[in-house]
Design an enzyme around this catalytic site. Structure first.
Site, PDB file in Angstrom:
ATOM      1  N   GLU A 164      40.690  20.056 -56.425  1.00 57.87           N
ATOM      2  CA  GLU A 164      40.668  19.252 -57.645  1.00 57.87           C
ATOM      3  C   GLU A 164      41.255  20.012 -58.829  1.00 57.87           C
ATOM      4  OE1 GLU A 164      36.866  18.156 -55.301  1.00 57.87           O
ATOM      5  OE2 GLU A 164      38.087  19.935 -55.636  1.00 57.87           O
TER       6      GLU A 164
ATOM      7  N   CYS B 247      32.489  19.538 -55.666  1.00 60.81           N
ATOM      8  CA  CYS B 247      31.378  20.451 -55.936  1.00 60.81           C
ATOM      9  C   CYS B 247      30.911  20.260 -57.382  1.00 60.81           C
ATOM     10  CB  CYS B 247      31.812  21.899 -55.691  1.00 60.81           C
ATOM     11  SG  CYS B 247      32.927  22.550 -56.953  1.00 60.81           S
TER      12      CYS B 247
ATOM     13  N   CYS C 174      33.655  21.195 -59.958  1.00 61.16           N
ATOM     14  CA  CYS C 174      34.733  20.212 -60.050  1.00 61.16           C
ATOM     15  C   CYS C 174      34.239  18.895 -60.640  1.00 61.16           C
ATOM     16  CB  CYS C 174      35.369  19.999 -58.683  1.00 61.16           C
ATOM     17  SG  CYS C 174      36.296  21.448 -58.115  1.00 61.16           S
TER      18      CYS C 174
END
Length: 170
Positions: free
Chosen positions: A56, A90, A93
């Site tokens: 990302e 996560c 991100c």
């Protein structure tokens, strides 16, 4: 699954496979704006030796470059992007996506260790003051395929792991 989602997720999985082929955790993503890919990424943590180079984050950098080259305001672009990613973002991100006001994330499998869309913390949807805008997320697209890629990676030995951390595979 709509044909559009299927198409974008297929391309995200190609990025994940590329990550796997290059010794990275197999996560891939696309950032789609106005029906075109303006950023794509795969994990680059091992090759850059930078723990923040998740798929990302790589894609976000590409979007910023695209905006500059196309004289677009990044804020306007990010607020209209759909992120397609093979694994639930996560916590780090998800926080970045929230700050950028990305409205929608479509992901494959859940991230039971670090997930920021509800698996560990719901950074995406919790009411967290001064941290950007909540975003919608839809999970479970080709989750089994994402899990299989992850299993393949974790069956290998990580050549970048310190010797003291290397585990013998049975």
């Amino acid at each position: 699954m709509t044909e559009e989602i299927q198409n974008w997720m297929h391309k995200a999985f190609q990025m994940a496979q590329d990550a796997l082929n290059n010794g990275e955790v197999p996560v891939g993503c696309l950032m789609v704006y106005d029906n075109q890919v303006v950023g794509k990424g795969r994990n680059e943590v091992n090759e850059t030796k930078n723990a923040t180079r998740h798929a990302e984050m790589v894609a976000i950098d590409q979007v910023l470059d695209w905006c500059e080259k196309n004289s677009k305001k990044s804020r306007d672009v990010f607020e209209n992007i759909v992120l397609y990613v093979t694994v639930e973002p996560c916590i780090m991100c998800a926080g970045a996506l929230r700050l950028l006001k990305i409205p929608l994330v479509v992901y494959g499998c859940r991230n039971e260790r670090f997930g920021g869309c509800g698996s560990v913390l719901n950074v995406a949807g919790d009411n967290i003051p001064d941290t950007g805008t909540e975003f919608k997320y839809i999970g479970g697209y080709q989750a089994e395929k994402a899990v299989e890629l992850l299993k393949t990676f974790y069956k290998q030995e990580n050549p970048n792991a310190p010797r003291s951390k290397v585990r013998k595979k049975e």
